[in-house]
Design a protein around this motif. Structure first.
Motif, short mmCIF file in Angstrom:
data_model
loop_
_atom_site.label_atom_id
_atom_site.label_comp_id
_atom_site.label_asym_id
_atom_site.label_seq_id
_atom_site.Cartn_x
_atom_site.Cartn_y
_atom_site.Cartn_z
N LYS A 246 45.03 29.46 57.63
CA LYS A 246 45.82 28.71 56.67
C LYS A 246 44.93 28.27 55.51
CE LYS A 246 49.40 25.18 56.70
NZ LYS A 246 48.93 23.83 56.41
N ALA A 248 42.20 29.65 54.46
CA ALA A 248 41.82 30.82 53.66
C ALA A 248 43.00 31.26 52.78
CB ALA A 248 41.37 31.96 54.58
N ASP A 289 36.94 35.37 54.31
CA ASP A 289 37.88 35.59 53.22
C ASP A 289 37.15 35.82 51.90
OD1 ASP A 289 37.99 33.12 51.36
OD2 ASP A 289 38.08 32.21 53.34
N LEU A 294 34.15 27.38 49.31
CA LEU A 294 34.31 25.94 49.47
C LEU A 294 33.93 25.24 48.17
CD1 LEU A 294 32.58 25.33 52.92
CD2 LEU A 294 35.02 25.37 52.45
N PRO A 295 34.73 24.25 47.75
CA PRO A 295 34.35 23.50 46.55
C PRO A 295 32.98 22.84 46.75
CG PRO A 295 36.57 22.92 47.28
CD PRO A 295 35.99 23.81 48.33
N ILE A 298 32.47 19.17 48.23
CA ILE A 298 32.76 18.77 49.62
C ILE A 298 32.10 19.70 50.62
CG2 ILE A 298 34.97 17.67 49.06
CD1 ILE A 298 36.32 20.23 50.15
N VAL A 302 32.92 19.37 54.98
CA VAL A 302 34.27 19.89 55.23
C VAL A 302 34.78 19.61 56.64
CG1 VAL A 302 34.55 21.69 53.51
CG2 VAL A 302 33.33 22.18 55.62
N GLY A 309 39.78 19.41 49.52
CA GLY A 309 39.55 19.84 48.15
C GLY A 309 40.87 20.24 47.51
N ARG A 310 41.98 20.00 48.24
CA ARG A 310 43.28 20.43 47.73
C ARG A 310 44.14 19.22 47.40
NH1 ARG A 310 46.90 22.43 50.88
NH2 ARG A 310 46.05 21.75 52.88
N GLY A 315 43.09 16.91 54.82
CA GLY A 315 41.69 16.99 55.24
C GLY A 315 41.51 16.83 56.73
N GLY A 317 42.59 19.40 58.92
CA GLY A 317 42.56 20.72 59.56
C GLY A 317 41.21 21.04 60.19
N LEU A 318 40.15 20.96 59.40
CA LEU A 318 38.84 21.36 59.91
C LEU A 318 38.26 20.33 60.87
CD1 LEU A 318 37.20 23.06 56.81
CD2 LEU A 318 38.07 24.13 58.88
N ALA A 319 38.66 19.06 60.71
CA ALA A 319 38.20 18.03 61.66
C ALA A 319 38.80 18.36 63.03
CB ALA A 319 38.63 16.66 61.19
N THR A 341 33.68 33.62 52.15
CA THR A 341 33.56 32.43 52.99
C THR A 341 33.71 32.88 54.44
OG1 THR A 341 34.47 31.01 51.28
CG2 THR A 341 34.60 30.19 53.54
N PHE A 343 33.86 31.50 58.32
CA PHE A 343 33.87 30.50 59.38
C PHE A 343 33.58 31.25 60.67
CE2 PHE A 343 35.99 27.98 56.23
CZ PHE A 343 35.61 26.68 56.55
N1 LIG Z 1 38.45 29.42 53.44
C1 LIG Z 1 38.31 28.45 52.55
N2 LIG Z 1 38.04 28.73 51.24
C2 LIG Z 1 37.87 27.75 50.33
N3 LIG Z 1 37.96 26.43 50.60
C3 LIG Z 1 38.22 26.08 51.87
C4 LIG Z 1 38.40 27.05 52.91
N4 LIG Z 1 38.62 26.39 54.07
C5 LIG Z 1 38.58 25.07 53.77
N5 LIG Z 1 38.36 24.87 52.45
C6 LIG Z 1 38.23 23.58 51.76
O1 LIG Z 1 37.97 22.59 52.73
C7 LIG Z 1 38.92 21.53 52.61
C8 LIG Z 1 39.15 20.89 53.95
O2 LIG Z 1 39.94 21.72 54.77
P1 LIG Z 1 40.85 21.07 55.89
O3 LIG Z 1 41.60 22.14 56.59
O4 LIG Z 1 40.02 20.16 56.72
O5 LIG Z 1 41.85 20.14 55.08
P2 LIG Z 1 43.05 20.57 54.12
O6 LIG Z 1 43.34 22.03 54.25
O7 LIG Z 1 42.74 20.05 52.77
O8 LIG Z 1 44.25 19.71 54.72
P3 LIG Z 1 45.09 19.99 56.06
O9 LIG Z 1 44.45 21.14 56.76
O10 LIG Z 1 44.95 18.72 56.83
O11 LIG Z 1 46.46 20.26 55.59
C9 LIG Z 1 40.13 22.17 51.97
O12 LIG Z 1 40.89 21.22 51.27
C10 LIG Z 1 39.51 23.20 51.03
O13 LIG Z 1 39.13 22.59 49.81
#
Ligand SMILES: Nc1ncnc2c1ncn2[C@@H]1O[C@H](COP(=O)(O)OP(=O)(O)OP(=O)(O)O)[C@@H](O)[C@H]1O
Ligand SMILES: [Mg+2]
Length: 356
Positions: A246, A248, A289, A294-295, A298, A302, A309-310, A315, A317-319, A341, A343
């Motif tokens: 998601k 990506a 991807d 990644l911005p 952050i 992350v 960064g959106r 924020g 998802g990755l936690a 990128t 993971f």
């Molecule tokens: N594959 C990727 N390419 C570029 N940026 C990424 C990628 N994966 C994560 N990020 C950056 O890391 C941030 C944190 O990701 P995370 O999944 O924790 O939160 P989120 O996507 O912003 O919100 P949520 O998953 O809770 O809806 C994202 O907002 C995005 O800026």
């Protein structure tokens, strides 16, 4: 007296004996794992053809031999074969009693460095989540009151003012949704671990992504079909992969992009804990991807909760991903540059004696 070859074979770091012509004379089993090749195939080969170091080290190496001194090099990228370079520390010393021979040990720094990162991620996540859960609970009640009051107000309003009460209701709903996500995070149970075919999990995630949030993406499967079973909770691992796909998909150009799911076996991948115990994590899954990366702001955080960064990102998802992988005693790392990128998940295989 312990036999020397037992010490050599037990050394948990890749180690090589280099002869006076810089050819590999011997390699221990960790070294075979590091090169992903047998001692037979690499013995006699030039060491610098097998091990690529990103800094010019050959001269310093020859000097250390001439002067019969040890040489320590920190933080160099070491690559071999087709594997991506790893950040390593090198320890080089003359081999006593063997004129001109040197011993070379390579310690991937990634393992040590990433270990502490994982622990701090876990505890940071735990305290932030505990706090957020409490807040979520406290905010939900007054919020229900606000929404109800706005709905009552809206009954007697002109259409112009109705827009405002609608806004209150819509924004309140958005907050409730966020709070529910926070609560779901706090409710995550311990993984119910069993032997799982990780490719089934990857397939399910891929299909569901293509039907929904990733419809604009091309998702390529690049699987090693001989991969053994992983030891994990299939539903939680699915959540992990879905979150990575998601992210990506959301980072990609709306016109589309490519995600490659790469699975492979790396039998030397071990995690060493601070208490000295080790865990073998030989199953590797990479979600790669070709989006913007990644911005920068952050990049280092992350995996922390509420770092996004959106616009509209929570924020979490990755936690969540990091918590699940850490509950699996696994490992997650990321490398990111614009256009690539990665993971990477590292997971344990089924322990001997685990029930099926
Ligand atoms: N594959 C990727 N390419 C570029 N940026 C990424 C990628 N994966 C994560 N990020 C950056 O890391 C941030 C944190 O990701 P995370 O999944 O924790 O939160 P989120 O996507 O912003 O919100 P949520 O998953 O809770 O809806 C994202 O907002 C995005 O800026
Ligand atoms: Mg996300």
């Amino acid at each position: 007296m312990i036999p020397e070859n037992a010490i050599w074979a037990s050394l948990p770091v890749p180690a090589f004996v280099i002869d006076q012509n810089n050819n590999i004379q011997d390699v221990n089993s960790a070294g075979e794992g590091f090169l992903n090749a047998s001692s037979k195939t690499v013995t006699g080969q030039s060491v610098w053809s097998q091990i690529r170091v990103d800094t010019p080290i050959e001269e310093a190496f020859d000097k250390a031999r001439d002067k019969s001194t040890a040489l320590f090099v920190n933080d160099v990228d070491v690559g071999c074969g087709s594997r991506a370079p790893l950040q390593c520390a090198l320890q080089i010393a003359p081999l006593i009693g063997q004129e001109g021979c040197m011993i070379l040990m390579i310690t991937p720094r990634e393992l040590a460095g990433r270990m502490t990162q994982s622990h701090s991620v876990k505890s940071a996540a735990q305290s932030a989540i505990g706090m957020a859960e409490m807040l979520a609970h406290e905010i939900k009640n007054p919020l229900a009151g606000i929404t109800g009051a706005a709905q009552l107000l809206s009954m007697n309003l002109s259409s112009e003012d109705l827009e405002l009460t609608d806004l209150i209701v819509a924004e309140s709903r958005r907050i409730v949704k966020l709070l529910e996500q926070v609560e779901q995070f706090g409710n995550l149970s311990e993984p119910d671990r069993k032997p799982v075919n990780i490719h089934d999990v990857l397939d399910r995630a891929r299909r569901s992504a293509l039907l929904g949030f990733g419809a604009h993406m091309k998702i390529i499967e690049d699987y090693d079909p001989s991969l053994p079973l992983a030891y994990g909770d299939p539903d939680q691992l699915l959540q992990v992969v879905l979150n990575l796909l998601k992210n990506a998909s959301e980072a990609a150009d709306p016109k589309g992009g490519t995600i490659r799911i790469h699975s492979y076996f790396e039998h030397s991948f071990r995690l060493r804990r601070s208490d000295g115990s080790g865990q073998s994590l030989p199953l590797q899954v990479e979600i790669i991807d070709d989006g913007p990366g990644l911005p920068e702001k952050i990049k280092d955080d992350v995996f922390d909760p509420f770092v996004s960064g959106r616009e509209n990102g929570t924020g979490l998802g990755l936690a969540l991903v990091s918590k699940i992988i850490s509950d699996h005693n696994g490992w997650i790392s990321v490398t990111s540059v614009p256009g690539r990128t990665v993971f990477r998940l590292s997971l344990p295989r089924v322990p001997r004696g685990a029930s099926n």
